[in-house]
Design a protein around this motif. Structure first.
Motif, short mmCIF file in Angstrom:
data_model
loop_
_atom_site.label_atom_id
_atom_site.label_comp_id
_atom_site.label_asym_id
_atom_site.label_seq_id
_atom_site.Cartn_x
_atom_site.Cartn_y
_atom_site.Cartn_z
N UNK A 127 0.73 -1.13 0.03
CA UNK A 127 -0.22 0.21 -0.10
C UNK A 127 0.84 1.14 0.04
N UNK A 128 0.63 1.90 -0.96
CA UNK A 128 1.39 3.31 -0.89
C UNK A 128 1.23 4.29 0.19
N UNK A 129 2.15 4.96 0.64
CA UNK A 129 1.71 6.00 1.53
C UNK A 129 0.80 7.10 1.22
N UNK A 130 0.50 7.30 -0.01
CA UNK A 130 -0.52 8.15 -0.55
C UNK A 130 -1.84 7.52 -0.43
N UNK A 131 -1.84 6.31 -0.73
CA UNK A 131 -3.19 5.50 -0.38
C UNK A 131 -3.67 5.52 1.08
N UNK A 132 -2.50 5.24 2.14
CA UNK A 132 -2.79 5.32 3.43
C UNK A 132 -3.44 6.69 3.81
N UNK A 133 -2.58 7.82 3.37
CA UNK A 133 -2.93 9.02 3.80
C UNK A 133 -4.36 9.50 3.29
N UNK A 134 -4.65 9.08 2.03
CA UNK A 134 -6.10 9.50 1.42
C UNK A 134 -7.23 8.65 2.62
N UNK A 135 -7.01 7.22 2.69
CA UNK A 135 -7.85 6.54 3.46
C UNK A 135 -7.87 6.85 5.08
N UNK A 136 -6.76 7.81 5.41
CA UNK A 136 -6.98 8.27 6.73
C UNK A 136 -7.51 9.70 6.84
N UNK A 137 -7.69 10.08 5.60
CA UNK A 137 -8.31 11.67 5.56
C UNK A 137 -7.36 12.66 5.68
N UNK A 138 -6.01 12.45 5.61
CA UNK A 138 -5.10 13.13 5.54
C UNK A 138 -4.78 13.84 4.21
N UNK A 139 -4.13 15.03 4.07
CA UNK A 139 -3.74 15.62 2.76
C UNK A 139 -2.65 14.59 2.24
#
Length: 302
Positions: free
Chosen positions: A254-266
């Motif tokens: 899982x990419x860090x971008x995907x993790x950020x999106x899933x957590x509602x982070x920028x």
């Protein structure tokens, strides 16, 4: 402690998934590590240290120094914040306090290196990349999940021997380290593999195995568009090799971008996708699939 290089003073700006991993490994090696973080995080790290969970590199609990602002010169500052946080974060590292320390950003994208050279002495800024899946799962707790942790440093404008010494220091922690000459090629090589994974996994909202099964054409198209765009910076990438690497990425990645999106982070959409589109514009090449994914993600993330 290492039998080889004597301890160095290293500051880590942003002790999250990447910064926490590097800080824990260097502290275990015996270096004097200062984590630079907001006051509450700094207080926690100063009191409790860092815990690293890594099947590949070994678990560790280490003590670190922590502060919200650099107060003394260091040999190196490792910059591991996300691209959108960079401008605010570097306030914690005043140029006048840095001394002759190297500033080594491990950020996604390309543009941050020139930006940092506008703030610090250009010959002290060293481009770096890291390929790893590492996540901060709690205050001071870092999980390194990937079987690999690959670092590249580019000599660029800095004294070669200092970059090679830093590379050797990082290698002594167990990281797979290469020192390269060509800064642009180093940064583009990382982006060429990262961007297809980040954009497609975030768009599909699934790990790369699932994304690859249903949307392999998009991943390959993004890689193709990056190879064309990189020519704007005089970089020739091997498209076949990039696609070969994408074929080998573990299904669960899982990419860090995907993790950020899933957590509602920028998300780092501009640093990753925007960089490709700007370079394509400079190169006079087309990047329709990258543009489509960037537009979809921009709309979704508001």
């Amino acid at each position: 402690m290492s039998d080889h290089l004597p301890p160095a003073r290293v500051a880590v700006l942003g002790p999250g998934g990447i910064g926490g991993l590097l800080a824990a490994l260097l502290a275990r090696r015996g270096d004097q590590v200062t984590c630079l973080a907001p006051p509450a995080t700094a207080a926690h790290l100063a009191g409790h240290g860092l815990e690293l969970r890594s099947p590949a590199l070994g678990d560790a609990r280490v003590a670190v120094e922590a502060a919200s602002r650099l107060e003394h010169p260091v040999d190196a500052v490792l910059v591991t914040v996300k691209a959108a946080q960079l401008e605010a974060a570097v306030e914690a590292v005043p140029a006048g306090v840095l001394g002759d320390g190297l500033v080594v950003p491990f950020l996604n994208g390309i543009d941050h290196v020139a930006w940092l050279r506008g703030r610090y002495p250009p010959d002290q800024v060293v481009a770096g990349t890291i390929r790893v899946e590492s996540t901060r799962v709690g205050p001071g707790v870092i999980e390194h999940a990937s079987p690999f942790a690959v670092v590249e440093l580019a000599v660029g404008k800095a004294p070669r021997e200092r970059v090679q010494e830093l590379g050797a220091r990082l290698a002594e922690t167990g990281l797979d380290v290469t020192v390269r000459d060509d800064e642009a090629a180093t940064l583009w090589s990382k982006l060429a593999v990262l961007a297809p994974i980040a954009l497609v996994t975030t768009w599909v909202e699934a790990p790369f195995g699932e994304a690859r099964a249903g949307h392999w054409e998009e991943a390959v198209a993004v890689a193709h568009e990056i190879v064309a765009a990189a020519t704007a910076d005089g970089v020739e990438l091997d498209e076949q090799a990039i696609v070969g690497m994408l074929e080998k990425v573990p299904d669960g990645m899982r990419s860090s971008m995907q993790k950020d999106a899933a957590a509602g982070r920028p998300i780092e959409l501009d640093a990753i996708g925007g960089t490709i589109l700007r370079a394509a514009d400079r190169a006079g090449t087309k990047a329709p699939v990258t543009a489509r994914l960037v537009a979809a993600l921009r709309e979704r993330s508001g």
